[in-house]
Design an enzyme around this catalytic site. Structure first.
Site, PDB file in Angstrom:
ATOM      1  CD  GLU A 718      -3.039  -1.028   0.803  1.00  0.00           C
ATOM      2  OE1 GLU A 718      -2.601  -0.124  -0.065  1.00  0.00           O
ATOM      3  OE2 GLU A 718      -3.309  -2.301   0.081  1.00  0.00           O
ATOM      4  CB  CYS A 752      -1.820   7.241   2.831  1.00  0.00           C
ATOM      5  SG  CYS A 752      -2.939   6.289   2.923  1.00  0.00           S
TER       6      CYS A 752
HETATM    7  N1  LIG Z   1      -1.723   3.279   1.165  1.00  0.00           N
HETATM    8  C1  LIG Z   1      -1.798   3.212   1.853  1.00  0.00           C
HETATM    9  O1  LIG Z   1      -2.564   3.050   2.763  1.00  0.00           O
HETATM   10  C2  LIG Z   1      -1.028   3.794   3.125  1.00  0.00           C
HETATM   11  C3  LIG Z   1      -0.821   4.278   4.673  1.00  0.00           C
HETATM   12  C4  LIG Z   1      -0.456   4.620   4.971  1.00  0.00           C
HETATM   13  C5  LIG Z   1       1.017   5.302   4.592  1.00  0.00           C
HETATM   14  N2  LIG Z   1       0.886   5.327   3.134  1.00  0.00           N
HETATM   15  C6  LIG Z   1       1.881   5.622   2.996  1.00  0.00           C
HETATM   16  O2  LIG Z   1       3.125   6.268   3.884  1.00  0.00           O
HETATM   17  C7  LIG Z   1       4.580   6.920   3.787  1.00  0.00           C
HETATM   18  C8  LIG Z   1       4.504   7.643   4.699  1.00  0.00           C
HETATM   19  O3  LIG Z   1       4.979   6.581   5.346  1.00  0.00           O
HETATM   20  P1  LIG Z   1       7.075   6.550   6.004  1.00  0.00           P
HETATM   21  O4  LIG Z   1       7.260   7.508   5.887  1.00  0.00           O
HETATM   22  O5  LIG Z   1       6.661   5.730   7.336  1.00  0.00           O
HETATM   23  O6  LIG Z   1       6.639   5.815   4.470  1.00  0.00           O
HETATM   24  P2  LIG Z   1       8.176   5.186   4.085  1.00  0.00           P
HETATM   25  O7  LIG Z   1       8.160   5.124   2.914  1.00  0.00           O
HETATM   26  O8  LIG Z   1       9.063   6.339   4.578  1.00  0.00           O
HETATM   27  O9  LIG Z   1       9.046   3.760   5.241  1.00  0.00           O
HETATM   28  C9  LIG Z   1       7.563   3.050   5.888  1.00  0.00           C
HETATM   29  C10 LIG Z   1       8.095   1.753   6.375  1.00  0.00           C
HETATM   30  O10 LIG Z   1       9.446   0.732   4.796  1.00  0.00           O
HETATM   31  C11 LIG Z   1      10.375   1.781   6.547  1.00  0.00           C
HETATM   32  N3  LIG Z   1      11.321   0.766   5.032  1.00  0.00           N
HETATM   33  C12 LIG Z   1      12.198   2.635   4.523  1.00  0.00           C
HETATM   34  N4  LIG Z   1      13.245   1.715   3.759  1.00  0.00           N
HETATM   35  C13 LIG Z   1      12.367   0.894   3.069  1.00  0.00           C
HETATM   36  C14 LIG Z   1      13.551  -0.179   2.707  1.00  0.00           C
HETATM   37  N5  LIG Z   1      14.111   0.162   1.193  1.00  0.00           N
HETATM   38  N6  LIG Z   1      13.478  -1.600   2.050  1.00  0.00           N
HETATM   39  C15 LIG Z   1      12.230  -1.984   3.519  1.00  0.00           C
HETATM   40  N7  LIG Z   1      11.909  -1.041   4.744  1.00  0.00           N
HETATM   41  C16 LIG Z   1      12.027   0.279   4.282  1.00  0.00           C
HETATM   42  C17 LIG Z   1      10.738   2.062   7.047  1.00  0.00           C
HETATM   43  O11 LIG Z   1      11.532   2.296   8.128  1.00  0.00           O
HETATM   44  C18 LIG Z   1       9.063   2.247   7.047  1.00  0.00           C
HETATM   45  O12 LIG Z   1       8.947   1.282   8.569  1.00  0.00           O
HETATM   46  C19 LIG Z   1       3.239   8.021   2.689  1.00  0.00           C
HETATM   47  O13 LIG Z   1       3.687   8.141   1.065  1.00  0.00           O
HETATM   48  C20 LIG Z   1       2.023   7.493   3.007  1.00  0.00           C
HETATM   49  O14 LIG Z   1       0.895   7.756   1.660  1.00  0.00           O
HETATM   50  C21 LIG Z   1       0.533   5.035   2.571  1.00  0.00           C
HETATM   51  N1  LIG Z   2      -6.709   4.507   6.117  1.00  0.00           N
HETATM   52  C1  LIG Z   2      -7.328   6.058   6.400  1.00  0.00           C
HETATM   53  C2  LIG Z   2      -5.485   6.976   5.446  1.00  0.00           C
HETATM   54  C3  LIG Z   2      -4.243   5.711   5.838  1.00  0.00           C
HETATM   55  C4  LIG Z   2      -3.357   6.314   5.400  1.00  0.00           C
HETATM   56  O1  LIG Z   2      -2.458   7.257   5.937  1.00  0.00           O
HETATM   57  C5  LIG Z   2      -8.005   6.837   5.889  1.00  0.00           C
HETATM   58  O2  LIG Z   2      -8.973   6.159   5.477  1.00  0.00           O
HETATM   59  O3  LIG Z   2      -8.169   7.989   6.157  1.00  0.00           O
END
Ligand SMILES: NC(=O)c1ccc[n+]([C@@H]2O[C@H](COP(=O)([O-])OP(=O)(O)OC[C@H]3O[C@@H](n4cnc5c(N)ncnc54)[C@H](O)[C@@H]3O)[C@@H](O)[C@H]2O)c1
Ligand SMILES: N[C@@H](CCC=O)C(=O)O
Length: 955
Positions: A718, A752
């Protein structure tokens, strides 16, 4: 009913009630109210005969003030008629009327309809209403009706309108004046979570109104609104009495559809006696019944209103008697258009020998005039509630009145349209008193969010914050750590909440080995036991929800409501996946196939690595972990660095719930640890939520087999979003502004799902932006530990710098139209709105994850959808429109994972809104949805030949 005072049921005998009813009925039934006569009358009669047509009419009236020209009016009318599926001569006639050349007639007719219920807001308009009512004779109370107050200017305008009414009424013969007031309209921030601040803001604008009222001895009657706001409205009313003891007359409305209203009357009685002051009580049945029911059902909160209308009617009669019985301390105003309700009041007042000055009957302007005149003729004091405004700002009021006149349960409709006889109209309501609705039993229901309008809930949360603070700083040690991470409070970065030793890639290997070793026994643990364990963990989480949420407030800078929602979502995930697993377990027959027994079974895959982001530090970590565990996989959790204290609290909870230590381990570490876990040949599933950059790297690494790897790794991925809300020209701006602000600035834009692009259609741009900017300025930014701050800092310094850099980029690319102010200390970025952004700009393409909103213009709706779709991401999207064809177009062409129509685009609830994106936002199977769990399982099918020498046993 919970009241201390017994009701005197003998206050009026049924025979007296019937006598009073007969007296009113003989006068009132002789003619019909004006609304049901003439052209409007025919139109309504027509519409009432067909619910679909009635709905079409309401929808048109609702949108009409926003429609700039004749073609748009015609298009909307046609669309609503089409959707209602009205056929025959009515359909033909309406289709014929739905043409631009007749739009003027539609406008004229609805204006007439509006003026039937509203007095025009001018000297002449108010004078006309007063003079007309003086002939009845009736006194008046005036109410400045309007749209939702979202800005300080709108609240100022409301104050000024009321001051003008207070000046105007005596000049027009209404001395002393009588005003009905909506306290929520005196501030754009009427928030039960911040009672003190709300009091300050409301009282600042109330002070001149009360002063003017005191100068003329006016009555200020406070309106009651939705149930969630009642405790605060009541409290403010009582505070008004302390604050301004002067010569104004206080009154408040109470709603009979709330079972607890008798207790509220007791409170007012005490207060009246304490202050030696008569308090007015306007008893209504309650105007928000549908809304209260829907909200309660959505939140799984107890239904605050009686389930049935009959119970409300019965309680109305009891409360009427109760109020009249205490007419020495209270001034009852019996506000109803129901013949029987008014007859009960009249009979009771007569039995008590109350003078006409001791109580009054109230009715609404433009409603049930024959009954109105009959009440006036009975000798009772009659007051008419006159809404003052214009058809545009008063539309919500107009719709409520039309509903009241046309609903099949409406007493007005029953009396004047259906011609029900005296016996039916006077039948006593059944005196049941349950006030409880039996909830439908569902397999899964969301955990109700905390109700912060309740004093005890706010103080419990405050105590949880204090208790959690007392456990800090926390310390989590590790053998041979590669480093140490300090958890800091983003609102006060010097405030170190704890320290967590960090693991390196070698720890990753050890953790995977342990999980791998634990797998056979966990895989073979019966599903029922795994499910029980998860449910037990959910129960523990519920029991500790305040402490967990309090920790989020401190560590993740989540405002109270957001923190509570995150914990509730975690509980939901645990329970939802447990239920899903129950349904998936065992062998399922595929398709009946004679001579063969064909079945499918879902089996766990192996070791699952869960890599989580920090922004939903409990919900997302718990969601992915719960799915993996209940499916029978062993888990190594690798949360993000911010949020490690919460992750540890979760692990601790799982172990207390009975999960064996090696079945789920926590590996606190940076991206090197994450990368090592992903690359490990013994890992079968990687559940990742985070940025696109990392997600794509993980997909690549996971799909490159490591030496010795003999399976394909499953990646649940995700990623980010660049989400757009499209606002159509006919959108309801009250709703759109609120929804955009919640979506763009909720949790400071660090979701997100957040709205980071706003696409306006055609001419709505300037109107929307003006209101949006002013409404944005009312949002409070500060340390989330203090309940009044609904918006806080960003997660860390890097996030702050990123947002500030994008603000500079935005200044180059577009036009900065608004920027808020934030505290200097802490990792804040000011909320900022840019206009003039174009599709190719970085502000329109890149995920920022901060409180920045890029506004773009589209000439028409179709282009707006194309612009919204012009992104690598496709996570959430929203549309505000009232044209069915546009909503349909959005449904079909706005391809995002989660599309929201006429509501905010954040806040998906487990099971209700399966969540996850498509395109470069994710691999497309949505969390909290029916398909999610299967990603953590292999499916195996088995086919057995059951035919033996032409014989098929047991088939
Ligand atoms: N689509 C969704 O449901 C959803 C939900 C929440 C957050 N997000 C996204 O998450 C991001 C924000 O969160 P973040 O800053 O923690 O994201 P991030 O991608 O920087 O980190 C996410 C996780 O991945 C780990 N990580 C980083 N580099 C890695 C690698 N090379 N290999 C394996 N693991 C690694 C991090 O340590 C952390 O635990 C935003 O882009 C947001 O849109 C998406
Ligand atoms: N599930 C959350 C978003 C998660 C991502 O950061 C929402 O629906 O707002």
């Amino acid at each position: 009913m919970g009241s201390r005072y017994p009701f005197d049921a003998a206050l009026d005998a049924e025979i007296d009630v019937r006598g009073a009813g007969q007296e009113l009925f003989s006068l009132a039934s002789a003619r019909r109210p004006a609304l049901y006569r003439g052209f409007n009358g025919s139109l309504l009669a027509y519409a009432m005969a067909d619910e679909r047509l009635l709905a079409a009419l309401f929808r048109l009236i609702d949108v009409l003030p926003q429609l700039a020209d004749s073609p748009r009016i015609a298009a909307h009318l046609r669309a609503y008629i089409d959707e209602a599926g009205v056929s025959g001569s009515a359909g033909w006639l309406l289709q014929w009327a739905a043409r631009p050349s007749l739009a003027w007639l539609v406008r004229l007719q609805s204006k007439r309809l509006a003026h039937h219920f509203l007095a025009e807001e001018s000297d002449a308009g108010v004078a006309r209403a007063i003079a007309q009512l003086a002939r009845v004779p009736a006194q008046v109370t005036m109410d400045a009706v309007g749209e939702a107050v979202l800005t300080e200017t709108e609240a100022d305008t409301y104050r000024e309108r009321n001051l003008r009414l207070l000046q105007r009424m005596p000049r027009l013969g209404q001395n002393p004046p009588h005003l009905s007031l909506k306290l929520t309209a005196l501030t754009p921030r009427f928030d039960p979570l911040d009672p003190e601040g709300t009091r300050r803001r409301v009282f600042a604008r109330l002070a001149p109104i009360v002063a003017a009222a005191a100068a003329s001895g006016a009555t200020l009657s406070v309106n009651m609104e939705q149930h969630e706001l009642k405790p605060l409205i009541l409290r403010l009313f009582l505070d008004m009495l302390n604050e301004w003891p002067g010569h104004w007359q206080p009154a408040i409305a109470l709603q009979a559809y709330l079972p607890e209203t008798a207790t509220d009357i007791d409170l007012l009685l005490d207060c009246a006696q304490r202050h030696g002051r008569r308090l007015g009580v306007r008893l209504v049945k309650g105007a928000y019944w549908d809304q209260e029911c829907a909200w309660a059902a959505q939140r799984h909160w107890p239904l605050p209103v009686f389930h049935g209308k009959a119970e409300t009617d019965a309680q109305y009669e009891r409360l009427t008697r109760y109020l009249l019985q205490h007419a020495d301390s209270l001034h009852p105003a019996i506000a109803s258009h129901n013949l029987r309700s008014q007859a009960v009041a009249l009979a009771c007042a007569r039995r008590l020998k109350l003078a006409p000055t001791q109580w009054e009957a109230q009715m609404l302007y433009g409603m049930a005039e024959p009954l109105r005149d009959a009440i006036a003729a009975s000798g009772a004091t009659l007051r008419i509630y006159v809404p003052v405004g214009n058809p545009i700002t008063g539309i919500a009021y107009l719709i409520r009145r039309l509903l009241e006149n046309t609903a099949s349960t409406s007493i007005l409709r029953q009396t004047y349209v259906e011609g029900r006889g005296f016996e039916t109209l006077m039948a006593p309501p059944p005196a049941t008193n349950s006030g409880v609705v039996k909830e439908a039993t569902a397999v899964f229901t969301n955990l109700p969010l905390l109700d912060f309008s309740l004093d005890n809930e706010r103080s419990a949360f405050q105590s949880a914050l204090t208790e959690v603070r007392a456990t800090l700083p926390r310390r989590y040690a590790l053998a041979q750590p590669v480093g140490c991470n300090s958890a800091r409070n983003p609102a006060h970065p010097d405030d170190v909440l704890g320290t967590v030793d960090l693991a390196g890639p070698e720890h990753a290997s050890v953790a995977v080995a342990a999980a791998n070793a634990a797998f056979p026994s966990w895989r073979d643990t019966p599903v029922a036991k795994r499910v029980r364990l998860l449910r037990h963990a959910a129960e523990l989480m519920v029991a500790e929800r305040r402490a967990l949420a309090a920790l989020e407030v401190l560590e993740a800078a989540k405002p109270w409501r957001e923190a509570d929602a995150d914990v509730a979502e975690a509980v939901d995930f645990l329970r939802y996946y447990a239920t899903q697993m129950e349904q998936l377990s065992g062998w399922h027959e595929t398709v009946r196939f004679p001579g063969e027994d064909n079945r499918i079974v879902y089996v766990p895959r192996g070791v699952a690595v869960v890599i989580a982001p920090w922004n939903f530090p409990l919900a997302i970590l718990a969601g992915m972990t719960a799915a993996a565990l209940v499916a029978g996989n062993c888990v190594v959790m690798k949360p993000a660095l911010p949020g490690l204290l919460i992750a540890h609290a979760f692990l601790d909870l799982l172990h207390r719930a009975g999960l064996p230590a090696d079945v789920c381990r926590l590996l606190p570490g940076d991206e090197a640890v994450g990368a090592a876990l992903v690359a490990d040949a013994r890992v079968h599933v990687i559940a990742f939520t985070g940025s696109r950059r990392v997600g794509l790297q993980i997909l690549q690494s996971a799909h490159t087999p490591a030496p010795g790897q003999r399976h394909v790794k499953q990646v649940v991925c995700e990623m980010g979003g660049k989400n757009a809300i499209v606002v159509d020209e006919d959108a309801d701006l009250d709703d759109a502004v609120t929804g955009i602000l919640e979506s763009a600035f909720g949790y400071s834009g660090q979701k997100c799902s957040a709205c980071s692009r706003l696409i306006t259609v055609g001419q709505v741009h300037d109107r929307l932006l003006a209101r949006l900017v002013e409404a944005a300025a009312t949002l409070p930014w500060g340390p989330p530990e203090q309940a009044e701050f609904t918006h806080g800092p960003l997660i860390n310094e890097a996030a702050q710098k990123k947002a500030l850099d994008y603000i500079e980029i935005g200044k180059d690319e577009g036009r900065l139209v608004w920027q808020g102010t934030v505290p200097v200390q802490g990792w804040y970025a000011p909320p900022t709105i840019f206009a003039g952004i174009r599709p190719q700009h970085r502000l329109a393409c890149e995920e920022i994850f901060g409180p920045l909103l890029a506004v773009m213009r589209a000439p028409d709706f179709e282009t707006a959808i194309t612009m919204a779709m012009d992104s690598d991401y496709a996570l959430t999207g929203g549309v505000y429109s009232r044209l069915p064809a546009h909503l349909q177009m959005a449904q079909e062409s706005f391809h995002v994972g989660n599309l929201y129509l006429n509501r905010k685009i954040t806040g998906a609830r487990v099971g209700v809104h399966p969540f996850g994106g498509i395109k470069l936002s994710g691999t497309g199977v949505q969390a909290g949805g029916a398909d999610y769990l299967k990603q953590f399982l292999w499916s195996r099918s088995m086919s057995r030949n059951t035919m033996r020498h032409g014989f098929i046993p047991n088939e």
